[in-house]
Design a protein around this motif. Structure first.
Motif, short mmCIF file in Angstrom:
data_model
loop_
_atom_site.label_atom_id
_atom_site.label_comp_id
_atom_site.label_asym_id
_atom_site.label_seq_id
_atom_site.Cartn_x
_atom_site.Cartn_y
_atom_site.Cartn_z
N PRO A 366 -4.29 3.45 -8.68
CA PRO A 366 -5.46 3.35 -7.72
C PRO A 366 -5.70 1.99 -6.91
N GLU A 367 -5.68 1.02 -7.27
CA GLU A 367 -6.02 -0.02 -7.03
C GLU A 367 -5.00 -0.83 -5.96
N PHE A 368 -3.66 -0.43 -6.35
CA PHE A 368 -2.52 -1.29 -5.72
C PHE A 368 -1.56 -0.24 -4.78
N ARG A 369 -1.77 1.11 -5.16
CA ARG A 369 -0.90 1.83 -4.41
C ARG A 369 -0.50 1.98 -3.05
N GLU A 370 -1.66 1.81 -2.33
CA GLU A 370 -1.53 1.68 -0.83
C GLU A 370 -1.00 0.30 -0.32
N LEU A 371 -1.36 -0.54 -0.79
CA LEU A 371 -1.00 -2.06 -0.66
C LEU A 371 0.13 -2.06 -0.89
N SER A 372 0.82 -1.86 -1.88
CA SER A 372 2.10 -2.10 -2.52
C SER A 372 2.97 -1.11 -1.61
N SER A 373 2.46 -0.16 -1.19
CA SER A 373 3.28 0.96 -0.28
C SER A 373 3.72 0.23 1.00
N LYS A 374 2.49 -0.25 1.44
CA LYS A 374 2.39 -0.94 2.84
C LYS A 374 3.46 -2.24 2.83
N MET A 375 3.29 -3.04 1.74
CA MET A 375 4.17 -4.15 1.49
C MET A 375 5.63 -3.89 1.45
N LEU A 376 6.14 -2.80 0.73
CA LEU A 376 7.30 -2.19 0.54
C LEU A 376 7.90 -1.77 1.85
N SER A 377 7.29 -1.06 2.85
CA SER A 377 7.41 -0.52 3.89
C SER A 377 7.68 -1.85 5.15
N THR A 378 6.90 -3.00 4.63
CA THR A 378 6.98 -4.06 5.63
C THR A 378 8.55 -4.72 5.51
N PHE A 379 8.88 -4.75 3.88
CA PHE A 379 10.30 -5.24 3.56
C PHE A 379 11.45 -4.46 4.03
N ILE A 380 11.30 -3.32 4.16
CA ILE A 380 12.27 -2.36 4.57
C ILE A 380 12.59 -2.49 6.23
N LEU A 381 11.37 -2.57 6.99
CA LEU A 381 11.36 -2.48 8.47
C LEU A 381 11.67 -3.83 8.89
N THR A 382 11.71 -5.04 8.28
CA THR A 382 11.84 -6.35 8.91
C THR A 382 13.08 -7.05 8.21
N MET A 383 13.61 -6.48 7.22
CA MET A 383 14.94 -6.99 6.82
C MET A 383 15.95 -6.82 7.95
N ARG A 384 17.23 -7.51 7.76
CA ARG A 384 18.24 -7.56 8.52
C ARG A 384 19.07 -6.21 7.91
N GLY A 385 19.30 -5.57 9.08
CA GLY A 385 20.30 -4.23 8.70
C GLY A 385 19.34 -3.24 8.99
N THR A 386 19.98 -1.60 9.00
CA THR A 386 19.28 -0.71 9.50
C THR A 386 18.62 0.17 8.36
N PRO A 387 17.23 0.29 8.71
CA PRO A 387 16.42 0.76 7.48
C PRO A 387 16.45 2.22 7.39
N PHE A 388 16.52 2.60 6.11
CA PHE A 388 16.85 4.04 5.62
C PHE A 388 15.42 4.31 4.89
N TYR A 389 14.77 5.08 5.41
CA TYR A 389 13.60 5.57 4.58
C TYR A 389 13.31 6.83 4.26
N TYR A 390 12.72 7.05 2.97
CA TYR A 390 12.65 8.38 2.25
C TYR A 390 11.35 9.27 2.69
N ASN A 391 11.66 10.40 2.89
CA ASN A 391 10.50 11.33 3.31
C ASN A 391 9.46 11.15 2.20
N GLY A 392 8.17 11.02 2.62
CA GLY A 392 6.86 10.92 1.71
C GLY A 392 6.67 9.57 1.24
#
Length: 577
Positions: A366-392
């Motif tokens: 509960p403490e870190f789910r939202e924060l770590s989800s946002k951090m991981l999304s940041t990784f996928i959307l800012t790395m070099r390459g085409t981001p593939f993102y899974y529903n949900g």
């Protein structure tokens, strides 16, 4: 006056010469599929329109405005072809029809039309290493040894003795050769026994596949993600494997992947099909176990495919910290070095064959789910390459963690459980491990709202809904400006508006830091710094970069201290001056 005009001409030519030597966003090798944000939909679990408990095409159509609102620009759709559903659609009985669970071809045509109306591309799964045993080709193939479809599959006459042993991915410690009494022969199945392998050595089989690909491309789809294609080339003599080998995924990949004719077949596919549809995206699943091997599939000079979707980024065991972040960063650096001048990569952390990304790469507490989800999304959307993102994942959905084998639907999980049961294995430990690693965790129904069954269906869902849907759902997150969903929208907008996040070069920062993944993206004098804390503790980045004049672009924390001291699972993007 004449000399004056000549000087002006020479000056213009000199300026243009300098410009031609400097890469700008306008003279980069721009492709729509490089700039895309690809969103993977698992149709069975996305949205049910008719109350039968199974997601369908009309359900997806009803949510296209939602998809558009997230900023995604392409959808990869898991198989929707006609199938008896032994492996959730990856066992195809008719490549030119729609599975009745999902609707009709008219529904598909409407889906494609409505997606394109919203400027969303559609990528389909191409599953041609194997078919269903209920496919017409196989039904004919097993009738007699002289049937014209016989060589569409691999058969081994019983009079030659037991065929050389091969493992099956889904049937633990079970031979991948299945005896068929009708012709006193064995057929090959690398996966389920209901998924016989197609014989790509037969040119008539290849022609059938190319014709089928054209059928879908002529309908207007925008490309293919190629499933298990790395196994299509096989030695038909099936030589004995070394005696010391055992049944595990590493050995299976070592001895099954990259047969002698693999690239030859893909180049033929390019000549016969893909070259005639130059704007189609082609994604190479499982493109080798090294950057060099992956490049062979997407080097433009080789005329094969255009995006390498490699598994090393998700093959980290139960979680990223056990694997080691320094090792993980090195892997990305190696791939980027190989791909810096040509070829293109996919960037992803989750799909239908993996647990939820927040469980594997972050924290679902509960403490870190939202924060770590946002951090991981940041990784996928800012790395070099085409981001593939899974529903949900844009909601921060997490593992359901089933307690009983009866709750599972997945053929792989059930087969492994039965094998342990037969051999006296530790069933309790197995189920406990599946709570973290089972691919069923990512297949639970999409959580739309806090009504019964999360708004996914009015009937009984085919797979249980995660009970936390009452608090984690699209309706609630859409209203919350600080939600995981709305943070994802900020990221897709940022990527679209900043070519540096698509075409900019990648450089690691503080590569030996065991807690932080930091890197810069740079293009035409513009430089962004992305800092990601992959741990649940305070930690510090070591860097000589100057943040005094840096502009804060985005962070997953409300309160930001502009320095290199990071809070748990913090992500921050700076524009450096």
């Amino acid at each position: 006056m004449k000399r004056f005009f000549l000087n002006i001409v020479f000056l213009i030519l000199a300026i243009n010469s300098v410009k031609s030597q400097t890469k700008t966003p306008d003279n980069l090798d721009k492709k729509w599929w490089k700039e895309a944000v690809v969103y993977q939909i698992y149709p069975r679990s996305f949205k049910d329109s008719n109350g039968d408990g199974i997601g369908d095409l009309k359900g997806i159509i009803s949510k296209l405005d939602y998809l558009k609102s997230t900023g995604i620009t392409a959808v990869w759709l898991n198989p929707i072809y006609e199938s008896p559903n032994d492996d959730n659609g990856y066992d195809i009985s008719n490549y030119r029809e729609i599975m009745k669970d999902f609707g009709t071809m008219a529904d598909f045509d409407l889906l494609l039309k409505e997606m394109h109306k919203r400027n969303i591309k559609l990528i389909m799964d191409l599953v041609v290493n194997h078919s269903s045993d209920e496919n017409k080709w196989f039904q004919e193939s097993r009738k007699s040894r002289t049937n014209k479809y016989r060589d569409y599959y691999y058969w081994w006459p019983a009079e030659k003795g037991t065929p050389p042993y091969r493992w099956s991915f889904f049937d633990v410690n079970s031979n991948a050769w299945k005896y068929d009494q009708q012709t006193n022969s064995y057929y090959l199945h690398y996966f389920s026994q209901k998924q016989p392998d197609l014989n790509w050595n037969n040119p008539k089989l290849r022609e059938e596949i190319y014709s089928m690909m054209k059928f879908w491309l002529d309908k207007g789809i925008d490309g293919f993600r190629m499933d298990a294609f790395q196994f299509i080339s096989k030695d038909p003599t099936f030589p004995e494997l070394p005696k010391e080998t055992t049944s595990n995924s590493q050995n299976m990949i070592k001895y099954y992947m990259h047969g002698a004719h693999l690239h030859e077949y893909i180049q033929e596919m390019n000549r016969e099909v893909l070259s005639k549809y130059p704007n189609a995206m082609t994604v190479a699943e499982g493109a080798g176990d090294s950057a060099q091997e992956a490049m062979n599939f997407v080097d433009p000079a080789r005329k094969e495919l255009n995006i390498a979707y490699h598994f090393e980024s998700v093959d980290v065991g139960k979680n990223i910290l056990d694997y080691g972040l320094v090792k993980y960063k090195k892997m990305f650096e190696d791939y980027d070095t190989e791909f810096k001048d040509k070829g293109w990569l996919a960037i992803f952390l989750a799909n239908h064959d993996q647990p939820r990304m927040v469980n594997k790469f972050g924290s679902d507490t509960p403490e870190f789910r939202e924060l770590s989800s946002k951090m991981l999304s940041t990784f996928i959307l800012t790395m070099r390459g085409t981001p593939f993102y899974y529903n949900g994942d844009e909601l921060g959905m997490n593992n359901i963690k089933f307690d009983k084998i009866e709750d599972y639907n997945d053929v792989d999980t059930k087969n492994k459980y039965e094998h342990l049961k037969e051999t006296g294995g530790d069933l309790k430990a197995f189920l406990e491990g599946q709570k973290q690693t089972s691919r069923e965790n990512s297949r639970t129904p999409f959580q739309w709202n806090d009504t019964k069954n999360a708004g996914f269906t009015t009937g009984k869902p085919w797979l249980k809904v995660n009970p936390n849907y009452v608090s984690i759902n699209e309706a609630a997150e859409n209203k919350d400006p600080n939600s995981v969903l709305n943070y994802f929208r900020k990221l897709t907008k940022l990527r679209k508006e900043n070519p540096v996040l698509v075409y900019g070069k990648f450089d690691l920062v503080d590569a030996e830091n065991p807690d932080i993944f930091a890197y810069t993206r740079e293009l035409n004098g513009e430089k962004l710094l992305i800092i990601l804390n992959f741990t649940g503790k305070n930690t510090t980045l070591k860097s000589d970069l100057d943040l005094k004049k840096a502009e804060l672009i985005l962070s997953n924390y409300k309160e930001i201290t502009q320095d290199f001291n990071l809070k748990p699972y913090e992500s921050v993007i700076y524009k450096l001056k």
